[in-house]
Write a protein that holds these residues in place. Structure first.
Motif, PDB file in Angstrom:
ATOM      1  N   SER A 189     -69.312  17.064-114.743  1.00 54.88           N
ATOM      2  CA  SER A 189     -68.061  16.433-114.304  1.00 54.88           C
ATOM      3  C   SER A 189     -66.889  17.055-115.055  1.00 54.88           C
ATOM      4  O   SER A 189     -66.913  17.181-116.280  1.00 54.88           O
ATOM      5  CB  SER A 189     -68.109  14.921-114.564  1.00 54.88           C
ATOM      6  OG  SER A 189     -68.421  14.648-115.920  1.00 54.88           O
ATOM      7  N   GLU A 194     -68.847  17.729-110.209  1.00 55.36           N
ATOM      8  CA  GLU A 194     -68.068  16.560-109.804  1.00 55.36           C
ATOM      9  C   GLU A 194     -66.671  16.744-110.375  1.00 55.36           C
ATOM     10  O   GLU A 194     -66.451  16.612-111.576  1.00 55.36           O
ATOM     11  CB  GLU A 194     -68.687  15.268-110.327  1.00 55.36           C
ATOM     12  CG  GLU A 194     -67.917  14.029-109.922  1.00 55.36           C
ATOM     13  CD  GLU A 194     -68.531  12.756-110.443  1.00 55.36           C
ATOM     14  OE1 GLU A 194     -67.855  11.706-110.347  1.00 55.36           O
ATOM     15  OE2 GLU A 194     -69.665  12.781-110.953  1.00 55.36           O
ATOM     16  N   VAL A 241     -65.391  12.277-117.943  1.00 59.82           N
ATOM     17  CA  VAL A 241     -65.751  13.656-117.627  1.00 59.82           C
ATOM     18  C   VAL A 241     -66.246  14.349-118.895  1.00 59.82           C
ATOM     19  O   VAL A 241     -66.001  13.903-120.010  1.00 59.82           O
ATOM     20  CB  VAL A 241     -64.553  14.435-117.037  1.00 59.82           C
ATOM     21  CG1 VAL A 241     -64.109  13.822-115.722  1.00 59.82           C
ATOM     22  CG2 VAL A 241     -63.397  14.498-118.029  1.00 59.82           C
TER      23      VAL A 241
END
Length: 298
Positions: free
Chosen positions: A96, A124, A142
């Motif tokens: 992420s 992502e 993240v």
């Protein structure tokens, strides 16, 4: 030193990700009471309130630290499973990343294509302004981010990627109609294109021109996509600051004009990531650094 039971830390993460205690219980295949007890036990162990009991649930500042820990532990576990050949059904590793819209529209996707296929990663991406991406790292949302902050988030490493140059541009007909006088006088009155309500870039440009006396005009068009922003300026809705990579082709085609030569603005970009010995993160970081070296100004 007080140990932090991983089952309690993982439960805290589940509550944050799922948004409610009931949803977390369903995801963990336990009762809501068990989820509540684990979170309370973790709060007692740390001596801090970790969750705001809102809908959805939100972590406190202390809770964000433990959420980030839980995600990092999960990342290391997946890396260890992969190295041991115990990665289950061969699921790809999810990475992420928070990235600003202009990087996403110009050079960042090309960076991801440089990651070796054998790394078996899926990405992502979270789009966020470069001045706010560090907050997603701090929250543990993240693993890495493209940010304008050189100050490392706790638990993260940081490296300079380069400078993204922005050009003050407008449609030629718009410029001929609205930008004929001294810029400090006319810019605070003419239409302007703005990314969203947190976008302060155009205002900052005008503040520099006017030495803080004014900001961009009140007639604002909010266009929250990088491509749409560029097209709106080229179409003549208002002036705006465009990344060099987007502006140059439109300048060459005659759809834009540079109305303030020598007033370009450079924004330094940095790569921040969790300070982990993770092959997946290392592969992404190397690819991003290589692409940035080609696409950004040094």
């Amino acid at each position: 030193m007080t140990d932090l039971p991983l089952d309690q830390v993982r439960t805290l993460l589940a509550v944050v990700d799922e948004g409610t205690f009931d949803a977390a219980a369903a995801a963990l295949h336990v009762t809501p009471s068990a989820v509540s007890q684990r979170v309370k036990a973790l709060e007692q162990r740390t001596g801090r309130v970790l969750l705001l009991r809102t809908r959805p649930v939100r972590p406190t500042e202390s809770g964000e630290v433990l959420v980030r820990l839980a995600r990092q532990v999960a990342r290391l576990e997946r890396d260890a499973y992969a190295e041991l050949g115990l990665s289950g059904a061969g699921e790809p590793t999810r990475v992420s990343v928070a990235v600003n819209a202009d990087s996403l529209a110009t050079w960042f996707l090309g960076a991801l294509t440089r990651v070796p296929p054998e790394a078996r990663l899926c990405f992502e991406l979270r789009r966020e302004d470069e001045s706010h991406t560090a907050a997603l790292l701090r929250e543990g949302t993240v693993m890495a981010a493209v940010t304008s902050s050189p100050d490392a988030v706790p638990g993260c490493s940081v490296r300079h990627l380069g400078r993204m140059r922005y050009l003050p541009v407008a449609n030629p007909e718009f410029a001929a109609r609205h930008l004929t006088g001294p810029l400090p006088d006319v810019l605070p009155r003419v239409p302007v294109v703005v990314f969203d309500r947190r976008d302060d870039f155009q205002d900052g440009f005008v503040r520099r021109l006017t030495r803080g006396r004014a900001e961009a005009g009140p007639r604002r068009h909010y266009v929250p996509t990088s491509e749409g922003f560029a097209e709106s300026v080229a179409a003549g809705l208002g002036w705006g600051m465009l990344p060099e990579a987007q502006a140059v082709p439109l300048l060459g085609a005659g759809r834009l004009t540079l109305f303030a030569p020598g007033r370009e603005v450079d924004v330094s970009l940095y790569w921040q990531q969790w300070r982990l010995d993770s092959p997946a993160l290392a592969a992404v970081a190397d690819a991003v650094a290589a692409a940035a070296e080609e696409a950004l100004r040094r």
